[in-house]
Design an enzyme around this catalytic site. Structure first.
Site, PDB file in Angstrom:
ATOM      1  N   HIS A 195       8.433   3.045   9.245  1.00 24.18           N
ATOM      2  CA  HIS A 195       8.157   2.135  10.358  1.00 24.18           C
ATOM      3  C   HIS A 195       6.866   2.581  11.044  1.00 24.18           C
ATOM      4  O   HIS A 195       6.698   3.772  11.312  1.00 24.18           O
ATOM      5  CB  HIS A 195       9.335   2.167  11.340  1.00 24.18           C
ATOM      6  CG  HIS A 195       9.149   1.237  12.480  1.00 24.18           C
ATOM      7  ND1 HIS A 195       9.224  -0.130  12.345  1.00 24.18           N
ATOM      8  CD2 HIS A 195       8.853   1.464  13.789  1.00 24.18           C
ATOM      9  CE1 HIS A 195       8.989  -0.699  13.513  1.00 24.18           C
ATOM     10  NE2 HIS A 195       8.764   0.242  14.401  1.00 24.18           N
ATOM     11  N   ARG A 247      12.852  -8.148   5.307  1.00 23.01           N
ATOM     12  CA  ARG A 247      14.112  -8.883   5.479  1.00 23.01           C
ATOM     13  C   ARG A 247      15.131  -7.986   6.158  1.00 23.01           C
ATOM     14  O   ARG A 247      15.187  -6.783   5.882  1.00 23.01           O
ATOM     15  CB  ARG A 247      14.708  -9.313   4.121  1.00 23.01           C
ATOM     16  CG  ARG A 247      13.909 -10.299   3.357  1.00 23.01           C
ATOM     17  CD  ARG A 247      13.781 -11.629   4.044  1.00 23.01           C
ATOM     18  NE  ARG A 247      15.048 -12.331   4.222  1.00 23.01           N
ATOM     19  CZ  ARG A 247      15.181 -13.418   4.986  1.00 23.01           C
ATOM     20  NH1 ARG A 247      14.158 -13.905   5.637  1.00 23.01           N
ATOM     21  NH2 ARG A 247      16.349 -14.023   5.102  1.00 23.01           N
ATOM     22  N   SER A 269       0.837  -1.209   0.000  1.00 27.11           N
ATOM     23  CA  SER A 269       0.000   0.000   0.000  1.00 27.11           C
ATOM     24  C   SER A 269       0.872   1.259   0.000  1.00 27.11           C
ATOM     25  O   SER A 269       0.503   2.282  -0.586  1.00 27.11           O
ATOM     26  CB  SER A 269      -0.987   0.007   1.173  1.00 27.11           C
ATOM     27  OG  SER A 269      -0.320   0.202   2.390  1.00 27.11           O
TER      28      SER A 269
HETATM   29  C1  GRF Z   1       3.688  -0.716   6.878  1.00 22.59           C
HETATM   30  O1  GRF Z   1       3.011  -0.506   8.089  1.00 22.59           O
HETATM   31  C2  GRF Z   1       5.152  -0.369   7.010  1.00 22.59           C
HETATM   32  O2  GRF Z   1       5.373   0.693   7.851  1.00 22.59           O
HETATM   33  C3  GRF Z   1       5.698  -1.631   7.615  1.00 22.59           C
HETATM   34  O3  GRF Z   1       5.023  -2.674   6.965  1.00 22.59           O
HETATM   35  C4  GRF Z   1       3.745  -2.201   6.523  1.00 22.59           C
HETATM   36  C5  GRF Z   1       3.731  -2.450   5.048  1.00 22.59           C
HETATM   37  O4  GRF Z   1       2.546  -2.062   4.472  1.00 22.59           O
HETATM   38  N1  GRF Z   1       7.138  -1.663   7.511  1.00 22.59           N
HETATM   39  P1  GRF Z   1       2.406  -2.040   2.880  1.00 22.59           P
HETATM   40  O5  GRF Z   1       3.017  -3.336   2.341  1.00 22.59           O
HETATM   41  O6  GRF Z   1       3.087  -0.830   2.364  1.00 22.59           O
HETATM   42  O7  GRF Z   1       0.913  -2.027   2.672  1.00 22.59           O
END
Ligand code: GRF
Length: 221
Positions: free
Chosen positions: A112, A94, A16
């Site tokens: 994050h 990863r 997303s």
């Molecule tokens: C997000 O909350 C990002 O901060 C975290 O993993 C999630 C990934 O969401 N590292 P997406 O794959 O971008 O929907």
């Protein structure tokens, strides 16, 4: 000075955040070009988003590599060959070795879903709820070796409600992620980011209006 920055986006799942970057670029609100998307998971939905938007993608399946360094070497080769100027980790699950960070010093961003340095690692929405914090949020930072560490570029705060589950909190945080990640990359494209030790300063630039869109304030905030 604003230029179109060539980015490489690393993903592992839904994507997303990748979609938000694509949408901002297509709307002319982010001066970036996605040169490649690399996923370590061949089944990541993010790859489907690439197909829809005709974005070049590659899969580097970590199961095919016997060491972290071999995996990283392959990632580096693909990213360099694509002419990437900034590596953007968007839900990439990863842990990368020092080899990778040395290849792109202060040229890797990460997002994050917590207010770092609180709650690094995984399942952080649940950890925030269990701890009883009243506020959480998200952090865009330059990624250094070490989990979710490095100079902070932008943070956004959201409230945590009593009735929240990890899922409802994640939705509230993601909405902010989709706003601040394009904004941080736009600052980079505008060459407005200065790193002083572990601090980041965003240079003001009267001649360049902020391109990244600001969400309206949260209704309950
Ligand atoms: C997000 O909350 C990002 O901060 C975290 O993993 C999630 C990934 O969401 N590292 P997406 O794959 O971008 O929907």
């Amino acid at each position: 000075m604003t230029k179109t920055i060539g980015i490489g986006v690393l993903v592992s799942g839904n994507g997303s955040n990748l979609q938000s970057l694509i949408d901002h670029i297509e709307a002319g609100r982010l001066d970036a070009e996605i040169r490649i998307v690399v996923s370590n998971d061949p089944n990541a939905y993010a790859l489907e988003r690439c197909r829809k938007h005709k974005i070049i993608s590659a899969v580097v399946d970590h199961h095919d590599y016997s060491s972290r360094e071999d995996f990283d070497r392959q990632m580096i080769e693909i990213i360099v060959a694509a002419g990437v100027e900034l590596v953007v980790m968007a839900g990439f699950m990863r842990i990368l070795s020092s080899l990778f960070f040395k290849a792109f010093p202060m040229k890797i961003m990460n997002i994050h879903p917590a207010l770092l340095p609180a709650f690094p690692g995984t399942h952080v929405q649940q950890k925030a709820i269990d701890y009883g914090v009243r506020f959480s949020g998200c952090t865009v930072h330059f990624a250094e070796e070490g989990i979710d560490s490095g100079p902070i570029i932008i943070q956004s705060v959201v409230p945590v409600y009593e009735e929240d589950t990890a899922e409802t909190l994640a939705v509230r945080i993601l909405r902010e992620e989709h706003r601040i990640y394009p904004q941080a990359i736009q600052y980079y494209a505008e060459d407005r980011i200065e790193i002083i030790g572990r601090k980041v300063r965003i240079r003001s630039c009267a001649s360049i209006p902020d391109k990244a869109v600001h969400n309206p304030p949260l209704s309950r905030f």
